[in-house]
Design an enzyme around this catalytic site. Structure first.
Site, mmCIF file in Angstrom:
data_model
loop_
_atom_site.group_PDB
_atom_site.id
_atom_site.type_symbol
_atom_site.label_atom_id
_atom_site.label_comp_id
_atom_site.label_asym_id
_atom_site.label_seq_id
_atom_site.Cartn_x
_atom_site.Cartn_y
_atom_site.Cartn_z
ATOM 1 N N LYS A 1 -4.983 -9.319 -6.897
ATOM 2 C CA LYS A 1 -6.195 -9.519 -6.089
ATOM 3 C C LYS A 1 -7.329 -8.639 -6.599
ATOM 4 C CE LYS A 1 -6.242 -7.707 -2.035
ATOM 5 N NZ LYS A 1 -5.951 -7.235 -0.676
ATOM 6 N N LYS B 1 0.814 -1.221 0.000
ATOM 7 C CA LYS B 1 0.000 0.000 0.000
ATOM 8 C C LYS B 1 0.842 1.264 0.000
ATOM 9 C CE LYS B 1 -4.433 -1.585 1.763
ATOM 10 N NZ LYS B 1 -5.498 -1.403 2.750
ATOM 11 N N LYS C 1 -11.030 -3.135 -4.178
ATOM 12 C CA LYS C 1 -11.788 -1.887 -4.307
ATOM 13 C C LYS C 1 -10.931 -0.781 -4.887
ATOM 14 C CE LYS C 1 -13.675 -2.928 0.167
ATOM 15 N NZ LYS C 1 -13.430 -2.691 1.563
HETATM 16 P P1 TYM Z 1 -11.056 -5.223 3.589
HETATM 17 O O1 TYM Z 1 -12.017 -4.118 3.818
HETATM 18 O O2 TYM Z 1 -9.952 -4.991 2.602
HETATM 19 O O3 TYM Z 1 -11.814 -6.529 3.120
HETATM 20 C C1 TYM Z 1 -12.899 -7.075 3.850
HETATM 21 C C2 TYM Z 1 -12.857 -8.595 3.795
HETATM 22 O O4 TYM Z 1 -12.876 -9.055 2.447
HETATM 23 C C3 TYM Z 1 -11.782 -9.933 2.211
HETATM 24 N N1 TYM Z 1 -11.312 -9.745 0.835
HETATM 25 C C4 TYM Z 1 -11.167 -10.729 -0.060
HETATM 26 N N2 TYM Z 1 -11.389 -12.056 0.033
HETATM 27 C C5 TYM Z 1 -11.144 -12.808 -1.078
HETATM 28 N N3 TYM Z 1 -10.712 -12.277 -2.250
HETATM 29 C C6 TYM Z 1 -10.474 -10.954 -2.397
HETATM 30 N N4 TYM Z 1 -10.062 -10.449 -3.547
HETATM 31 C C7 TYM Z 1 -10.699 -10.103 -1.254
HETATM 32 N N5 TYM Z 1 -10.578 -8.772 -1.032
HETATM 33 C C8 TYM Z 1 -10.945 -8.578 0.246
HETATM 34 C C9 TYM Z 1 -10.719 -9.506 3.216
HETATM 35 O O5 TYM Z 1 -9.802 -10.544 3.475
HETATM 36 C C10 TYM Z 1 -11.557 -9.141 4.419
HETATM 37 O O6 TYM Z 1 -11.858 -10.308 5.174
HETATM 38 N N6 TYM Z 1 -7.953 -4.966 7.508
HETATM 39 C C11 TYM Z 1 -9.239 -5.493 7.063
HETATM 40 C C12 TYM Z 1 -10.422 -5.032 7.897
HETATM 41 C C13 TYM Z 1 -10.309 -5.250 9.375
HETATM 42 C C14 TYM Z 1 -10.461 -6.480 10.057
HETATM 43 C C15 TYM Z 1 -10.322 -6.175 11.443
HETATM 44 C C16 TYM Z 1 -10.709 -7.789 9.655
HETATM 45 C C17 TYM Z 1 -10.092 -4.288 10.300
HETATM 46 N N7 TYM Z 1 -10.091 -4.840 11.556
HETATM 47 C C18 TYM Z 1 -10.411 -7.157 12.410
HETATM 48 C C19 TYM Z 1 -10.794 -8.783 10.639
HETATM 49 C C20 TYM Z 1 -10.640 -8.460 12.006
HETATM 50 C C21 TYM Z 1 -9.484 -5.020 5.642
HETATM 51 O O7 TYM Z 1 -8.945 -4.018 5.216
HETATM 52 O O8 TYM Z 1 -10.433 -5.731 4.972
#
Ligand code: TYM
Length: 331
Positions: A194, A111, A197
Site C-alpha cells: 500500500k 503494525k 506515510k
Molecule cells: P489514515 O490516516 O491511515 O488514512 C486516511 C484515509 O486515507 C485512506 N488511505 C488510502 N486510500 C487508498 N489508498 C491508499 N494507499 C491509502 N492510504 C490511506 C484511508 O483508508 C483513510 O480513509 N484509522 C484511520 C483514521 C480514522 C478513521 C476514524 C477513519 C480514525 N477514526 C473514523 C474513519 C472513521 C486511519 O488511520 O486513516
C-alpha cells in the site's frame, strides 16, 4: 437522516493514496450531507510521536485538508483530542467489543509486526477508538480507503452489540463509503504494498507537498513491467504495478480504468508515464499552492480547529449522555 464522519492521522504528509482513496470523497460529500471530519491525534500516539512534530503535524494536516477543499463553513473540522467524548466513549465501547474481534484485526498484526509484546495497548484497541469516533456522532456514512474496511465492520459489530445489550436503538450501523477507481493506491516501488506515510522510501509515494519536478521524477522511476498496456481491463490481471498506475490515471482524470485503457492500450510506459505525471501535476499543483499559503497562518488554522471542536462537542455530548443513561451511570 444522513451524517458523514471520517478521520485522518496527522502523521506525515497527505499523499496521493489518502487523497484519491478518501479525501476527494470527503470533499464531494459536503455537497449533499452534514459532514464531520477529524484529525485523529489520539490515534497517532498509539505509536511513538515527538510532541513538537505532532503539534506541527496537526496543523499541517488541517491546512492540507482545507487546501484539498474541505470547507469549514459547511463541514466540521476538528482535532480528536479537543473533544473528550471520543476517549470516554471508547472506554465504554472497549467493554462492548470482544477480545476475539480485536484479535482478528489485520492492521494490528501488520503494525505490531514481530514485536507484538512491545506494541502499545492503544495500538491493539485502536479500532475501538475508531468506532467511538464514528458512533459519538451517530454517523451513517464513513468515506474511507479500502484498508479501513475491516475497522468499519468492527464499528458496525460494536454498534449492534451495544444496541442489543442495552436494549436501545442509539447507534445507526455506519455504512462504509469506498468508491472510485483508486480505493487502494499502491506504492510506486512495489505494486503489492500500500502507498503509505510510514514507508521509509519517499520515492514510494507522491506527497501533496511534492513540486512538479519531484512528481514527474517519482512517476518516471515508478516500478513497471516491460509489456505495453493492454486494451481491456482483463489484461491487467497479474500486473499489479500497471494496474496501479492505470487506476491512478483514471482517478486523477475522473475517468474509468476501461476508458484509460481504451486510450493508452498498446502503448508502453515511456508514453504513459509522462501523461500520468502531467495529470498528477494538474490536480496537485493548485492544492500544493493553497497548502503552502494556508500553513503559514497558524492562528487561522487554530481558529478553524477550535470552532470545529465547539460544534463537534455540541453533537457528541448529548450522545454520550444517552450512553450514560443506557449503561446505568445516570438516570
Ligand atoms: P489514515 O490516516 O491511515 O488514512 C486516511 C484515509 O486515507 C485512506 N488511505 C488510502 N486510500 C487508498 N489508498 C491508499 N494507499 C491509502 N492510504 C490511506 C484511508 O483508508 C483513510 O480513509 N484509522 C484511520 C483514521 C480514522 C478513521 C476514524 C477513519 C480514525 N477514526 C473514523 C474513519 C472513521 C486511519 O488511520 O486513516
Amino acid at each position: 437522516m444522513s451524517r458523514v464522519f471520517s478521520g485522518i492521522q496527522p502523521t506525515g504528509n497527505l499523499h496521493l493514496g489518502n487523497y484519491l482513496g478518501a479525501i476527494r470523497n470527503w470533499v464531494t460529500m459536503q455537497d449533499a450531507h452534514e459532514c464531520i471530519y477529524c484529525v485523529v491525534d489520539l490515534h497517532a500516539i498509539t505509536v511513538a510521536q515527538d510532541p513538537a512534530t505532532l503539534r506541527a503535524g496537526i496543523r499541517d494536516m488541517t491546512a492540507a485538508l482545507l487546501a484539498s477543499g474541505i470547507d469549514p463553513a459547511r463541514s466540521i473540522l476538528f482535532p480528536q483530542s479537543q473533544v473528550r467524548v471520543h476517549a470516554e466513549l471508547a472506554w465504554v465501547l472497549m467493554c462492548t467489543a470482544r477480545m476475539g474481534w480485536l484479535n482478528r484485526m489485520t492492521q494490528f498484526k501488520e503494525k505490531s509486526g514481530k514485536d507484538r509484546e512491545g506494541a502499545s495497548v492503544g495500538l491493539f484497541t485502536y479500532p475501538v477508538l475508531q468506532a467511538a469516533d464514528i458512533l459519538a456522532y451517530q454517523a451513517t456514512h464513513v468515506p474511507v480507503g479500502d484498508d479501513q474496511k475491516q475497522h468499519l465492520e468492527l464499528a458496525r459489530d460494536i454498534a449492534q452489540k451495544f444496541n442489543t445489550d442495552m436494549s436501545v436503538e442509539l447507534f445507526p450501523l455506519p455504512e462504509p463509503v469506498i468508491q472510485g477507481p483508486a480505493t487502494r493506491v499502491m506504492s510506486l516501488r512495489d505494486g503489492n504494498a500500500k502507498m503509505s506515510k510510514s514507508d521509509p522510501s519517499d520515492a514510494s509515494r507522491v506527497n501533496m507537498t511534492d513540486d512538479a519536478d519531484t512528481i514527474a521524477q517519482k512517476i518516471k522511476r515508478a516500478r513497471t513491467d516491460a509489456e505495453v498496456l493492454p486494451s481491456e481491463v482483463a489484461g491487467l490481471a497479474g500486473r499489479a504495478e500497471a494496474a496501479n498506475l492505470v487506476g491512478i490515471m483514471a482517478a486523477l482524470t475522473d475517468s474509468s480504468v476501461a476508458a484509460v485503457l481504451a486510450q493508452y492500450g498498446g502503448q508502453g510506459f515511456g508514453a504513459f508515464k509522462p501523461a500520468l505525471a502531467d495529470a498528477a501535476v494538474a490536480v496537485l499543483a493548485p492544492i500544493t499552492a493553497r497548502f503552502n499559503d494556508l500553513r503559514r497562518d497558524t492562528t487561522a488554522i487554530d481558529v478553524v480547529l477550535a470552532q470545529g471542536a465547539v460544534r463537534a462537542r455540541a453533537i457528541a455530548e448529548p450522545v454520550l449522555a444517552a450512553v450514560h443513561r443506557a449503561v446505568g451511570f445516570s438516570g
